[in-house]
Design a protein around this motif. Structure first.
Motif, PDB file in Angstrom:
ATOM      1  N   VAL A 192       0.873  -1.183   0.000  1.00  0.00           N
ATOM      2  CA  VAL A 192       0.000   0.000   0.000  1.00  0.00           C
ATOM      3  C   VAL A 192       0.903   1.223   0.000  1.00  0.00           C
ATOM      4  O   VAL A 192       1.669   1.435   0.940  1.00  0.00           O
ATOM      5  CB  VAL A 192      -0.925   0.034   1.237  1.00  0.00           C
ATOM      6  CG1 VAL A 192      -1.797   1.287   1.210  1.00  0.00           C
ATOM      7  CG2 VAL A 192      -1.787  -1.213   1.302  1.00  0.00           C
ATOM      8  N   TYR A 193       0.817   2.013  -1.060  1.00  0.00           N
ATOM      9  CA  TYR A 193       1.640   3.212  -1.178  1.00  0.00           C
ATOM     10  C   TYR A 193       0.778   4.451  -0.939  1.00  0.00           C
ATOM     11  O   TYR A 193      -0.193   4.683  -1.655  1.00  0.00           O
ATOM     12  CB  TYR A 193       2.262   3.302  -2.575  1.00  0.00           C
ATOM     13  CG  TYR A 193       3.299   2.261  -2.895  1.00  0.00           C
ATOM     14  CD1 TYR A 193       4.584   2.329  -2.364  1.00  0.00           C
ATOM     15  CD2 TYR A 193       3.002   1.197  -3.752  1.00  0.00           C
ATOM     16  CE1 TYR A 193       5.542   1.378  -2.672  1.00  0.00           C
ATOM     17  CE2 TYR A 193       3.954   0.243  -4.069  1.00  0.00           C
ATOM     18  CZ  TYR A 193       5.227   0.334  -3.525  1.00  0.00           C
ATOM     19  OH  TYR A 193       6.184  -0.617  -3.835  1.00  0.00           O
ATOM     20  N   GLU A 194       1.145   5.232   0.076  1.00  0.00           N
ATOM     21  CA  GLU A 194       0.494   6.519   0.310  1.00  0.00           C
ATOM     22  C   GLU A 194       1.296   7.565  -0.467  1.00  0.00           C
ATOM     23  O   GLU A 194       2.388   7.961  -0.067  1.00  0.00           O
ATOM     24  CB  GLU A 194       0.464   6.857   1.809  1.00  0.00           C
ATOM     25  CG  GLU A 194      -0.215   5.808   2.684  1.00  0.00           C
ATOM     26  CD  GLU A 194      -1.727   5.720   2.491  1.00  0.00           C
ATOM     27  OE1 GLU A 194      -2.292   6.551   1.753  1.00  0.00           O
ATOM     28  OE2 GLU A 194      -2.340   4.807   3.076  1.00  0.00           O
ATOM     29  N   LEU A 195       0.760   8.001  -1.601  1.00  0.00           N
ATOM     30  CA  LEU A 195       1.517   8.807  -2.557  1.00  0.00           C
ATOM     31  C   LEU A 195       1.097  10.272  -2.512  1.00  0.00           C
ATOM     32  O   LEU A 195      -0.086  10.597  -2.690  1.00  0.00           O
ATOM     33  CB  LEU A 195       1.326   8.245  -3.968  1.00  0.00           C
ATOM     34  CG  LEU A 195       1.718   6.776  -4.131  1.00  0.00           C
ATOM     35  CD1 LEU A 195       1.384   6.284  -5.537  1.00  0.00           C
ATOM     36  CD2 LEU A 195       3.204   6.566  -3.832  1.00  0.00           C
ATOM     37  N   ALA A 196       2.069  11.138  -2.319  1.00  0.00           N
ATOM     38  CA  ALA A 196       1.801  12.576  -2.244  1.00  0.00           C
ATOM     39  C   ALA A 196       3.072  13.342  -2.568  1.00  0.00           C
ATOM     40  O   ALA A 196       4.168  12.770  -2.595  1.00  0.00           O
ATOM     41  CB  ALA A 196       1.297  12.963  -0.846  1.00  0.00           C
ATOM     42  N   GLY A 197       2.914  14.628  -2.808  1.00  0.00           N
ATOM     43  CA  GLY A 197       4.056  15.461  -3.148  1.00  0.00           C
ATOM     44  C   GLY A 197       4.977  15.717  -1.971  1.00  0.00           C
ATOM     45  O   GLY A 197       4.571  15.637  -0.807  1.00  0.00           O
ATOM     46  N   ASP A 198       6.226  16.039  -2.283  1.00  0.00           N
ATOM     47  CA  ASP A 198       7.219  16.303  -1.241  1.00  0.00           C
ATOM     48  C   ASP A 198       6.942  17.597  -0.484  1.00  0.00           C
ATOM     49  O   ASP A 198       7.223  17.698   0.718  1.00  0.00           O
ATOM     50  CB  ASP A 198       8.624  16.400  -1.865  1.00  0.00           C
ATOM     51  CG  ASP A 198       9.123  15.081  -2.413  1.00  0.00           C
ATOM     52  OD1 ASP A 198       8.646  14.029  -1.943  1.00  0.00           O
ATOM     53  OD2 ASP A 198       9.981  15.107  -3.316  1.00  0.00           O
ATOM     54  N   GLU A 199       6.414  18.599  -1.198  1.00  0.00           N
ATOM     55  CA  GLU A 199       6.232  19.920  -0.604  1.00  0.00           C
ATOM     56  C   GLU A 199       4.740  20.238  -0.494  1.00  0.00           C
ATOM     57  O   GLU A 199       4.021  20.234  -1.482  1.00  0.00           O
ATOM     58  CB  GLU A 199       6.918  20.986  -1.464  1.00  0.00           C
ATOM     59  CG  GLU A 199       8.417  20.755  -1.635  1.00  0.00           C
ATOM     60  CD  GLU A 199       9.046  21.763  -2.592  1.00  0.00           C
ATOM     61  OE1 GLU A 199       8.440  22.823  -2.816  1.00  0.00           O
ATOM     62  OE2 GLU A 199      10.130  21.468  -3.105  1.00  0.00           O
ATOM     63  N   ALA A 200       4.296  20.523   0.730  1.00  0.00           N
ATOM     64  CA  ALA A 200       2.884  20.829   0.965  1.00  0.00           C
ATOM     65  C   ALA A 200       2.666  22.341   1.034  1.00  0.00           C
ATOM     66  O   ALA A 200       3.591  23.109   1.320  1.00  0.00           O
ATOM     67  CB  ALA A 200       2.422  20.183   2.261  1.00  0.00           C
ATOM     68  N   PHE A 201       1.435  22.747   0.753  1.00  0.00           N
ATOM     69  CA  PHE A 201       1.095  24.169   0.787  1.00  0.00           C
ATOM     70  C   PHE A 201      -0.363  24.342   1.203  1.00  0.00           C
ATOM     71  O   PHE A 201      -1.188  23.443   1.003  1.00  0.00           O
ATOM     72  CB  PHE A 201       1.311  24.807  -0.595  1.00  0.00           C
ATOM     73  CG  PHE A 201       0.527  24.137  -1.697  1.00  0.00           C
ATOM     74  CD1 PHE A 201      -0.768  24.544  -2.012  1.00  0.00           C
ATOM     75  CD2 PHE A 201       1.085  23.081  -2.424  1.00  0.00           C
ATOM     76  CE1 PHE A 201      -1.485  23.907  -3.024  1.00  0.00           C
ATOM     77  CE2 PHE A 201       0.366  22.442  -3.436  1.00  0.00           C
ATOM     78  CZ  PHE A 201      -0.927  22.857  -3.731  1.00  0.00           C
TER      79      PHE A 201
END
Length: 284
Positions: A192-201
């Motif tokens: 199970v991969y929780e995939l998201a960007g490195d930088e949040a805004f």
């Protein structure tokens, strides 16, 4: 062979391109599409184009012939997706598929977003099917916001209901690379991969990025959920879709679209694309 559903869609096409870039032979990729006559660009790449409608079980069964691996790109028809995905799962099981990768939603099992429900149902259906599978729990696409950046510049405002909620977005191309890597790698079943960007805004940060890039004053205006939904309807969105978008913003305010595990960048072997880069492409 590897079959990609929804292959004529924005994410599906990028997954096919990523598979090709990774050296997968074109004739071993099946681009499953609802309207093959509209997918000549895929055929020109040398891939097999097969008709496969999420609602047409016969077409799904025929498309699965000889297929060993499947990327199930989630349907765009909210409210019908659980049934449509079940149809794909049934066809894949009958074809004895050895691995299925499903594009779910970030933290599907705990997400506060209404959009998560059909993803949870699909994940449960996959577990019940016995098909070896890997879950690609995708966060928000950067393009979900940058496609309307020009309108924000025009009106001087970004509207939403996310308060100080953080978005860890990545581009469709980032998520497509993750899907291509997962479906071509070994020992993926059960992951199970929780995939998201490195930088949040936050959306206030996002408005500031637009202002910096465009040179125009742009601010974030937070609205109550119902009021934001009304604004979306007023600019032409269907009521149901407007309600989903407003609910997603509220979900973001509760942390539903944030993840700082850097799982995506680790999987694809490079940093995810910053939102500022995607904004520059949209605005400049």
């Amino acid at each position: 062979m590897i079959l990609v559903t929804g292959a004529s869609g924005q994410l599906g096409q990028l997954i096919v391109s990523s598979l090709l870039a990774r050296g997968v032979a074109a004739d071993s990729i099946v681009a499953a599409v609802r309207s093959p006559e509209k997918a000549t660009n895929l055929k020109d790449l040398g891939v097999q184009v097969r008709k496969a409608d999420y609602t047409d079980t016969a077409s799904l069964s025929a498309a699965m012939e000889g297929v060993k691996r499947v990327v199930l790109v989630s349907s765009s028809e909210v409210g019908q997706r659980a049934v449509q995905h079940q149809n794909v799962i049934n066809a894949a099981k009958a074809a004895n598929v050895e691995l299925l990768a499903y594009t779910s939603i970030l933290h599907a099992d705990t997400s506060p977003l209404a959009l998560a429900e059909e993803h949870k149902q699909t994940e449960a259906a996959l577990s019940a099917s016995g098909i070896p599978h890997v879950l690609l729990r995708n966060g928000w696409y950067s393009e979900n916001y940058t496609m309307s950046a020009g309108m924000a510049v025009e009106h001087g405002a970004v509207l939403g209901s996310a308060r100080e909620g953080k978005y860890a977005t990545a581009t469709r191309a980032d998520y497509a690379d993750a899907a291509a890597i997962a479906i071509t790698s070994e020992e993926q079943a059960g992951k199970v991969y929780e995939l998201a960007g490195d930088e949040a805004f936050t959306l206030a940060d996002y408005a500031a990025y637009i202002a910096q890039i465009s040179g125009k004053e742009v601010v974030y205006q937070d609205l109550p959920e119902a009021e934001y939904a009304k604004v979306l309807v007023s600019v032409g969105l269907p009521e149901g879709f407007a309600a989903i978008l407003a609910d997603s913003d509220v979900g973001a305010s509760k942390g539903g679209l944030f993840d700082d595990s850097h799982t995506l960048s680790k999987l694809i072997g490079r940093p995810t694309t910053p939102i500022q880069d995607t904004l520059k492409l949209a605005l400049l």
